[in-house]
Design a protein around this motif. Structure first.
Motif, PDB file in Angstrom:
ATOM      1  N   LYS A  16     -65.404 -59.189 -20.390  1.00 46.67           N
ATOM      2  CA  LYS A  16     -63.992 -59.560 -20.356  1.00 46.67           C
ATOM      3  C   LYS A  16     -63.738 -60.686 -19.356  1.00 46.67           C
ATOM      4  N   TYR A  69     -50.453 -58.976 -24.384  1.00 46.43           N
ATOM      5  CA  TYR A  69     -50.954 -60.224 -24.944  1.00 46.43           C
ATOM      6  C   TYR A  69     -50.197 -60.590 -26.221  1.00 46.43           C
ATOM      7  N   PHE A 118     -58.800 -60.979 -27.895  1.00 53.18           N
ATOM      8  CA  PHE A 118     -58.593 -59.540 -27.753  1.00 53.18           C
ATOM      9  C   PHE A 118     -59.750 -58.849 -27.023  1.00 53.18           C
ATOM     10  N   GLN A 129     -55.482 -58.262 -19.851  1.00 58.52           N
ATOM     11  CA  GLN A 129     -54.209 -57.553 -19.933  1.00 58.52           C
ATOM     12  C   GLN A 129     -54.237 -56.603 -21.122  1.00 58.52           C
ATOM     13  N   SER A 130     -53.190 -55.822 -21.279  1.00 58.05           N
ATOM     14  CA  SER A 130     -53.136 -54.912 -22.417  1.00 58.05           C
ATOM     15  C   SER A 130     -52.941 -55.708 -23.702  1.00 58.05           C
ATOM     16  N   ALA A 131     -53.364 -55.126 -24.810  1.00 60.32           N
ATOM     17  CA  ALA A 131     -53.179 -55.785 -26.102  1.00 60.32           C
ATOM     18  C   ALA A 131     -51.687 -56.002 -26.381  1.00 60.32           C
ATOM     19  N   THR A 180     -58.862 -57.581 -23.321  1.00 60.02           N
ATOM     20  CA  THR A 180     -57.752 -56.636 -23.225  1.00 60.02           C
ATOM     21  C   THR A 180     -58.283 -55.303 -22.712  1.00 60.02           C
ATOM     22  N   HIS A 181     -57.378 -54.521 -22.117  1.00 59.17           N
ATOM     23  CA  HIS A 181     -57.789 -53.240 -21.531  1.00 59.17           C
ATOM     24  C   HIS A 181     -58.349 -52.286 -22.584  1.00 59.17           C
TER      25      HIS A 181
END
Length: 324
Positions: free
Chosen positions: A221, A303, A208, A298-300, A211-212
């Motif tokens: 990241k 994911y 996590f 990527q976004s949570a 993530t963004h």
């Protein structure tokens, strides 16, 4: 089947997002919960201390609004991590806040205290306690924890050295309550494997970071995306307790990750001041061994959707093999 308290029943996915020191924030927690996994954050991430109440208001109101708009697909509950180490001079304040806002799940670390557990139970909250071996697992339950987070070898943060097979097996000999397994889990197939060996939930943290929503630098990241288990160093230098860290961040700080001195547990400090140890946490990037499968930031939500697809595919694959 384990005996699960109400807050941990009927989750869309058997996953708890681990509290990431410095990195987890309301934005990430809310995204995790809306996507169907338990989102969490350390209370100490809110600095100054007064910010914790603002964060709890934001999370509770946002999730309440989401649940009202989505009665058929409610969000998962959220959790707050409390460091119960004697150096945490904010514990009394932060506990008052979680009791005030009735935080559904509290994750306790670095110490187990009956008074803390009683305060959480007073409003119906659930206590999960971090442990690295069977001895500490028994102590935690004796002091009133409802469940355990088995931090096995390869986990990010203050990881243990036990094989997850050995650790879960020993715990399940005597405990039938909720258990989450932590240690190099980043795919849906690994989530299913955790359940197969006896855990109720997978405990996922390092993935996590990439993530963004995570409050981590772009370089941090990208290091998650670029790295694998060969880039993880197990050291006690930075906090006095052994943990896993990304080697590139150690090199960037001017140290040789292959030749680090031992730390001293007496230097562990979770006080509210901004001292040198706090700076060390910011400069050295904590990370577990399970980052090899992470290929992009990527976004949570994306994911977690990926984890769900992988989880369902793993179940189909195992059932197919079994029927054959």
């Amino acid at each position: 089947m384990s005996k699960l308290p109400a807050h941990l029943q009927n989750l869309p996915l058997p996953i708890i997002g681990s509290p990431l020191f410095i990195i987890s924030n309301p934005k990430l927690v809310i995204a995790q919960c809306k996507a169907g996994v338990v989102g969490s954050m350390p209370a100490l991430n809110a600095r100054p201390a007064e910010q914790l109440e603002e964060w709890l208001i934001e999370i509770t109101e946002e999730l309440a609004a989401y649940n009202k708009a989505n009665p058929d697909k409610p969000a998962a509950p959220f959790a707050v991590n409390q460091i119960v180490h004697k150096s945490n001079d904010r514990l009394e304040h932060d506990m008052a806040m979680v009791v005030k806002y009735k935080v559904p799940i509290i994750i306790t670390s670095l110490g187990a205290r009956i008074d803390v557990n009683d305060a959480i139970h007073s409003y119906g909250g659930v206590v999960l306690h971090d442990i690295i071996n069977n001895f500490f697992a028994k102590k935690a339950i004796e002091k009133g924890a409802d469940g355990l987070i088995a931090v096995a070898a390869g986990a990010g943060g203050h990881a243990g050295v036990k094989s997850p097979f050995a650790l879960i097996s020993e715990i399940r000999e005597w405990f039938d309550g909720p258990v989450a397994l932590s240690g190099a889990i980043s795919t849906g197939g690994q989530v299913l494997a955790a359940q197969a060996m006896g855990a109720d939930f997978a405990y996922i943290g390092s993935a996590f970071i990439a993530t963004h929503e995570a409050r981590a630098s772009d370089a941090y990241k990208q290091a998650i995306v670029d790295g694998n288990s060969d880039d993880i160093v197990y050291s006690s230098l930075f906090t006095g307790v052994h943990g896993n860290y990304l080697a590139p961040s150690i090199r960037a700080a001017g140290m040789d990750p292959d030749n680090l001195p031992e730390g001293d547990v007496k230097t562990m400090n979770f006080a509210s001041g901004e001292g040198s140890k706090s700076k060390a946490w910011k400069d050295i990037w904590g990370c577990g061994q399970g980052i090899g499968p992470i290929k992009e930031v990527q976004s949570a939500g994306d994911y977690i959707a990926q984890l769900k697809r992988e989880y369902e595919a793993a179940k189909a694959r195992v059932l197919g093999v079994a029927s054959a």
